[in-house]
Design an enzyme around this catalytic site. Structure first.
Site, PDB file in Angstrom:
ATOM      1  N   LEU A   1       0.818  -1.213   0.000  1.00 39.20           N
ATOM      2  CA  LEU A   1       0.000   0.000   0.000  1.00 39.20           C
ATOM      3  C   LEU A   1       0.849   1.259   0.000  1.00 39.20           C
ATOM      4  O   LEU A   1       0.598   2.202   0.730  1.00 39.20           O
ATOM      5  CB  LEU A   1      -0.945   0.024   1.210  1.00 39.20           C
ATOM      6  CG  LEU A   1      -2.105  -0.962   1.157  1.00 39.20           C
ATOM      7  CD1 LEU A   1      -2.972  -0.801   2.395  1.00 39.20           C
ATOM      8  CD2 LEU A   1      -2.943  -0.751  -0.090  1.00 39.20           C
ATOM      9  N   CYS A   2       1.913   1.224  -0.771  1.00 37.45           N
ATOM     10  CA  CYS A   2       2.712   2.437  -0.857  1.00 37.45           C
ATOM     11  C   CYS A   2       3.099   2.684  -2.308  1.00 37.45           C
ATOM     12  O   CYS A   2       4.245   2.992  -2.618  1.00 37.45           O
ATOM     13  CB  CYS A   2       3.920   2.377   0.058  1.00 37.45           C
ATOM     14  SG  CYS A   2       4.764   0.810   0.055  1.00 37.45           S
ATOM     15  N   GLY A   3       2.152   2.502  -3.201  1.00 38.70           N
ATOM     16  CA  GLY A   3       2.395   2.823  -4.600  1.00 38.70           C
ATOM     17  C   GLY A   3       3.425   1.891  -5.215  1.00 38.70           C
ATOM     18  O   GLY A   3       3.472   0.707  -4.910  1.00 38.70           O
TER      19      GLY A   3
END
Lengths: 136, 288
Positions: free
Chosen positions: B87-89
């Site tokens: 969930l951090c690109g």
């Protein structure tokens, strides 16, 4: 004496202390040495021990673990892995570390424990306690 | 056409997703601030160590210390630092891609490559490929300090000294700014001393115990510091990446809620119009 030393104590976590002092006594790996203003450029390794700063207001004691001292143009830079001013030392933690290390050393024959590491840990703990006692 | 109730349900679900992404963004922002200050605080130490080293190393020869030795390279180690969580690109993907590229390049040069995995994502990536890491670490998020870096670096240093590896690389995400992260891949062993300023601008130092003694002491520390810097940068970059990813997600959720609300209102209006038509139609029929 007008001349003073500019002292920085730096550890990987932070700049521990930055101050102007009259004299620094450091635990060199080849023996303790003192630095006064006007000292020659020096690069020395430091042992675990106690750094003493003399200021006009009195003495200050700082625990340092191994590292380096650089003296250049009346600027002293102490690079160590950890450094704590005598009043910031966590005595309980040092006490605990001391007994843990002693405990390990007393069981060295079981071979699983790294003796050298325990010895270093013990040395650190003892010096921390020693420096902590000097709170004024 | 989706029924009114379906749309309403979707709006509710997107709203709660937005709540979560918003909260995650705030958490990342707080963590980022902390990671950033750790990074800045570590800087004076690493700068000073690098300064001392470049001054010293240029004054001694390459064989003065095992960590300076340049050998024919047949074995290489790559330390890859990723995050534990997603969930951090494209944060992790970028690092993994760079790692794959470097490993492929080294392999094409006929070198055998070992990977040291720092973070769950690289560990899982290796597992998928059926590769076994030389060493693995996880759960470091928020706990990075000098001793952690020293432990990771020690293995690499020992391997290098014993000839298990001839080169050590490190790959991590560099924190450029809150908006940009940049994958860095660089060689940390053997040490590159050519970048150091030449010895002539060093004043005459007294050395205690000796140049070699200090150098021997300083080199492993320099490696530790490089690993530490990698870890700290990576941590800050991770939080920054997560923050902007969550910001985008929050925005996307808001847009979606807007679109859904519009659809909902349209459907409601259509339903009302439909009902009105029925009623009017009925009334007309009765009149006649």
């Amino acid at each position: 004496m007008a001349e003073r030393l500019k002292l920085d104590i730096v550890s990987p976590d932070k700049l521990v202390l930055s101050d102007e002092v009259d004299e620094v006594v450091a635990p060199g790996s080849e023996g303790e040495f003192g630095v006064l203003p006007g000292h020659l450029a020096l690069l020395a390794t430091l042992d675990i021990g106690e750094l003493t700063l003399r200021k006009s207001s009195g003495f200050e004691h700082v625990f340092v673990s191994s590292g380096y001292a650089e003296v250049l143009n009346d600027k002293v830079t102490i690079l160590v892995e950890s450094a704590e001013n005598s009043r910031d030392i966590d005595v309980n933690r040092a006490q605990a570390a001391k007994s843990r290390a002693e405990d390990r050393l007393s069981r060295t024959h079981d071979g699983s424990i790294d003796v050298a590491r325990a010895e270093v840990a013990l040395k650190r703990a003892l010096h921390r306690l020693e420096v902590a006692r000097k709170v004024h | 056409m989706a029924s009114l109730r379906d749309i309403k349900r979707r709006i509710a679900s997107v709203k709660s997703t937005r709540q979560i992404t918003k909260a995650m963004k705030m958490v990342s922002a707080a963590k980022l601030r902390r990671a950033q200050s750790r990074m800045t605080e570590a800087r004076p130490y690493s700068r000073k160590i690098a300064e001392m080293l470049s001054g010293l190393a240029s004054s001694v020869s390459r064989d003065a210390h095992p960590l300076l030795a340049v050998r024919d390279v047949s074995k290489a180690t790559v330390i890859v630092i990723t995050a534990d969580r997603g969930l951090c690109g494209s944060f992790n993907t970028n690092a993994l891609k760079a790692a794959d590229r470097l490993v492929a390049k080294l392999a094409s040069e006929g070198k055998s490559v070992n990977v040291v995995a720092v973070g769950k994502k690289i560990k899982a990536h290796l597992k998928r490929k059926g590769a076994v890491p030389r060493a693995e670490w996880e759960g470091l998020s928020g706990k990075v300090d000098y001793s952690v870096a020293a432990t990771i670096a020690r293995d690499a240093v020992v391997d290098f000294e014993e000839g298990v590896t001839d080169e050590v690389y490190i790959i991590f995400n560099e924190f450029k700014s809150v908006a940009t992260q940049n994958v860095v891949s660089k060689k940390i062993l053997p040490l590159d001393t050519s970048a150091g300023h030449d010895a002539s601008d060093m004043p005459d130092f007294l050395f205690e115990p000796s140049v070699e003694g200090i150098l021997g002491n300083l080199l492993p520390r320099y490696v530790n510091v490089q690993v530490l810097q990698g870890l700290l940068e990576n941590q800050a970059a991770e939080e920054a990446a997560r923050m902007s990813a969550m910001e985008n997600a929050t925005k996307a959720a808001s847009d979606m809620i807007g679109a859904l609300t519009l659809a909902y209102n349209k459907a409601r209006q259509a339903a009302i119009t439909g009902e009105l038509m029925d009623i009017i139609g009925g009334a007309e029929a009765v009149k006649q």
